[in-house]
Design a protein around this motif. Structure first.
Motif, PDB file in Angstrom:
ATOM      1  N   CYS A  22       0.837  -1.203   0.000  1.00 45.37           N
ATOM      2  CA  CYS A  22       0.000   0.000   0.000  1.00 45.37           C
ATOM      3  C   CYS A  22       0.865   1.244   0.000  1.00 45.37           C
ATOM      4  O   CYS A  22       1.973   1.244   0.549  1.00 45.37           O
ATOM      5  N   PHE A  24      -0.273   4.006   1.430  1.00 49.05           N
ATOM      6  CA  PHE A  24      -0.637   4.669   2.678  1.00 49.05           C
ATOM      7  C   PHE A  24      -0.161   3.769   3.838  1.00 49.05           C
ATOM      8  O   PHE A  24       0.140   2.587   3.625  1.00 49.05           O
ATOM      9  N   ARG A  25      -0.208   4.325   5.015  1.00 47.82           N
ATOM     10  CA  ARG A  25       0.050   3.525   6.214  1.00 47.82           C
ATOM     11  C   ARG A  25      -1.008   3.884   7.262  1.00 47.82           C
ATOM     12  O   ARG A  25      -0.691   4.368   8.349  1.00 47.82           O
ATOM     13  N   CYS A  26      -2.286   3.666   6.898  1.00 45.11           N
ATOM     14  CA  CYS A  26      -3.360   4.048   7.818  1.00 45.11           C
ATOM     15  C   CYS A  26      -3.099   3.412   9.187  1.00 45.11           C
ATOM     16  O   CYS A  26      -2.784   2.220   9.275  1.00 45.11           O
ATOM     17  N   TYR A  28      -4.981   2.491  11.460  1.00 48.17           N
ATOM     18  CA  TYR A  28      -5.886   1.418  11.883  1.00 48.17           C
ATOM     19  C   TYR A  28      -5.726   0.158  11.055  1.00 48.17           C
ATOM     20  O   TYR A  28      -6.403  -0.833  11.298  1.00 48.17           O
ATOM     21  N   CYS A  29      -4.862   0.217  10.034  1.00 48.67           N
ATOM     22  CA  CYS A  29      -4.759  -0.921   9.118  1.00 48.67           C
ATOM     23  C   CYS A  29      -3.322  -1.407   8.943  1.00 48.67           C
ATOM     24  O   CYS A  29      -3.031  -2.587   9.117  1.00 48.67           O
ATOM     25  N   MET A  30      -2.417  -0.488   8.578  1.00 49.66           N
ATOM     26  CA  MET A  30      -1.016  -0.871   8.374  1.00 49.66           C
ATOM     27  C   MET A  30      -0.100   0.067   9.154  1.00 49.66           C
ATOM     28  O   MET A  30       0.674   0.833   8.564  1.00 49.66           O
ATOM     29  N   GLY A  73      -4.466  -4.409   0.756  1.00 48.00           N
ATOM     30  CA  GLY A  73      -3.540  -3.458   0.186  1.00 48.00           C
ATOM     31  C   GLY A  73      -4.230  -2.470  -0.759  1.00 48.00           C
ATOM     32  O   GLY A  73      -5.428  -2.326  -0.718  1.00 48.00           O
ATOM     33  N   GLU A  74      -3.429  -1.801  -1.552  1.00 48.27           N
ATOM     34  CA  GLU A  74      -4.014  -0.843  -2.490  1.00 48.27           C
ATOM     35  C   GLU A  74      -4.047  -1.464  -3.883  1.00 48.27           C
ATOM     36  O   GLU A  74      -2.999  -1.623  -4.515  1.00 48.27           O
TER      37      GLU A  74
HETATM   38 FE1  SF4 Z   1      -5.150   2.400   4.372  1.00 51.82          FE
HETATM   39 FE2  SF4 Z   1      -6.293   0.775   2.557  1.00 51.82          FE
HETATM   40 FE3  SF4 Z   1      -3.695   0.994   2.724  1.00 51.82          FE
HETATM   41 FE4  SF4 Z   1      -5.031  -0.214   4.658  1.00 51.82          FE
HETATM   42  S1  SF4 Z   1      -4.837  -0.920   2.616  1.00 51.82           S
HETATM   43  S2  SF4 Z   1      -3.299   1.232   4.873  1.00 51.82           S
HETATM   44  S3  SF4 Z   1      -6.880   1.020   4.696  1.00 51.82           S
HETATM   45  S4  SF4 Z   1      -5.095   2.643   2.220  1.00 51.82           S
END
Ligand code: SF4
Ligand code: SAM
Ligand code: SF4
Length: 335
Positions: A22, A24-26, A28-30, A73-74
Motif C-alpha cells: 500500500c 498509505f500507512r493508515c 488502523y490498518c497498516m 492493500g491498495e
Molecule cells: Fe489504508 Fe487501505 Fe492501505 Fe489499509 S490498505 S493502509 S486502509 S489505504
C-alpha cells in the motif's frame, strides 16, 4: 444448487486482495511500526497471477457468486489492473465488479477501469482536513484533494462511487460533517465504518470506537432526521438511511451491531488462500491447488468443502473472543 454454509448462508460475494502493498500507512490498518522499511511483503511469485484469479472466479460462478470486489492493500498499485478487470468482465458479463481503493491513483486510472468493465469504486477517505488526513493515512505524499479528484474522475467516466470513512475517537470525529457535505454535493453515498479489531497490529480498543449511532446523531444535527431506507438487501454490510432531500448515508456497525447472520462474503488473500471470515486465523490454500494443475471441478469441490464447513460469526462472538487470538491482517486478506 446454491452453496450454503453451516448457518445456511450462501457464498455471493468474493473479495480479492490483489496485493499486500500500500502507498498509505493508515494507523488502523497498516501501522508504520509494523509495516515499516523492514516489513517483508510478498514476493511477486507468491501473488496469484491474473489467470489464477480468474480461474478461482470461474469456479465460483456456478456456485452462486454474484459480486467480486478487488481490494488489498491498495489494488491500484498492481500493474495492468485494467487487464484483470477486463478478464473478469469477460468471464461474467453480469458479474457486479467493484473495487475498494484509497483513491490516490484513481484520477489516472478511472477511465481505463471503466473501459475495462468495472462497475463501481468505493473510495476510502477519512478526512478533508489535510493534517487529519495525513495523520490517519500516515502519509504526506497525497492530500485529500488528490482523493477528491480521483472520485470526480470516476464519476466523470460513469463509475458508481461510494465513500467509506473509518471514524476513530478523538482523531477524525470532527470530520464527519465536512465529509457528509462533500458527498452530498456530489450526490454520492457516504458510509461510516466503526473502527474494527482486524489483525493484530492496530492496537484496537473498544474505547476508540465511535458507534454508528453516535455518528448518525452527528449527521442528524445538520441534515435532520435520517429515515431508514426501505427494501435493504439483507447481505449488505451497511444500514442505509436517507435525508429528506435523498442523500444516502450508510453505517457499517460491525462492532456495535454485528451482521454475521447475513454474511455471504468469502475472501481470497494476496497469496491465494481462501478465508471465510475477516477475522480468520487461517486460510485454505487454493494457490497450491492451482499450481498443481487442479481443474475447475477440483477447485469447485474444494470450495464446496470449505464453504460447507463454514461456521464463522466472529463479530457476534467478539465480546467472548480471546484478545490474543491470532488474526490475519486486513491488507493481506482484503478489506
Ligand atoms: Fe489504508 Fe487501505 Fe492501505 Fe489499509 S490498505 S493502509 S486502509 S489505504
Ligand atoms: N487500500 C484500499 C482502501 O483503503 O480502500 C483497499 C483496502 S482497505 C483494507 C479496505 C477498507 O478497509 C478501507 O475502506 C479501510 O478504511 C477499511 N479498514 C481497514 N482497517 C480497518 C479497521 N481496523 N476498521 C475498520 N475498517 C478498516
Ligand atoms: Fe462475516 Fe466474519 Fe465479519 Fe461476521 S465477522 S460479518 S462472519 S466477515
Amino acid at each position: 444448487m446454491t452453496l450454503l454454509d453451516l448457518r445456511a448462508r450462501p457464498l455471493r460475494d468474493l473479495r480479492i486482495s490483489i496485493t499486500d502493498r500500500c502507498n498509505f500507512r493508515c494507523t488502523y490498518c497498516m501501522p508504520r511500526e509494523h509495516f515499516g522499511k523492514d516489513h517483508a511483503f510478498l514476493p511477486r511469485e507468491a501473488l496469484l497471477s491474473y489467470e489464477e484469479i480468474v480461474t478461482v472466479v470461474k469456479a465460483l460462478l456456478p456456485l452462486g457468486l454474484e459480486k467480486v470486489r478487488l481490494t488489498g492493500g491498495e489494488p491500484l498499485l498492481r500493474s495492468d489492473i485494467a487487464v484483470l478487470v477486463k478478464m473478469l468482465r469477460t468471464c461474467g458479463p453480469n458479474l457486479d465488479l467493484a473495487m475498494t481503493t484509497n483513491g490516490a491513483l484513481l484520477k489516472a486510472n478511472a477511465a481505463m477501469l471503466a473501459k475495462a468493465g468495472l462497475n463501481r469504486v468505493t473510495v476510502s477517505l477519512d478526512a478533508l482536513d489535510p493534517s487529519i488526513f495525513a495523520q490517519m493515512a500516515d502519509t504526506t505524499a497525497f492530500t485529500p484533494d488528490d482523493i477528491l479528484e480521483g472520485m470526480d474522475a470516476a464519476l466523470g467516466v460513469g463509475l458508481g462511487v461510494k465513500v467509506n470513512t473509518v471514524v476513530r475517537k478523538a482523531v477524525n470525529e470532527d470530520e464527519v460533517l465536512a465529509l457528509a457535505n462533500a458527498c452530498t454535493e456530489r450526490r454520492i453515498p457516504l458510509r461510516f465504518i466503526e473502527f474494527m479489531d482486524v489483525g493484530n497490529t492496530n492496537a484496537w480498543t473498544l474505547d476508540e470506537v465511535v458507534s454508528g449511532r453516535q455518528i448518525r446523531e452527528t449527521v442528524e444535527t445538520v441534515y435532520g432526521p435520517l429515515q431508514p431506507e426501505e427494501g435493504q438487501n439483507q447481505h449488505d454490510v451497511a444500514r442505509r438511511y436517507r435525508t429528506s432531500t435523498g442523500q444516502l448515508f450508510g453505517f457499517i456497525n460491525s462492532v456495535t451491531q454485528p451482521f454475521c447472520g447475513d454474511c455471504s462474503r468469502a475472501r481470497l488473500s494476496a497469496d491465494g488462500s481462501m478465508y471465510t471470515c475477516l477475522f480468520s486465523s487461517q486460510g485454505h490454500d487454493l494457490k497450491a491447488m492451482l499450481r498443481m494443475g487442479a481443474t475447475n471441478l477440483n477447485l469447485q469441490e474444494a470450495i464446496r468443502t470449505i464453504w460447507g464447513g463454514r461456521d464463522d460469526q466472529y463479530s457476534v462472538e467478539r465480546q467472548h473472543a480471546s484478545s490474543d487470538r491470532d488474526k490475519v491482517e486486513m491488507s493481506f486478506i482484503g478489506g
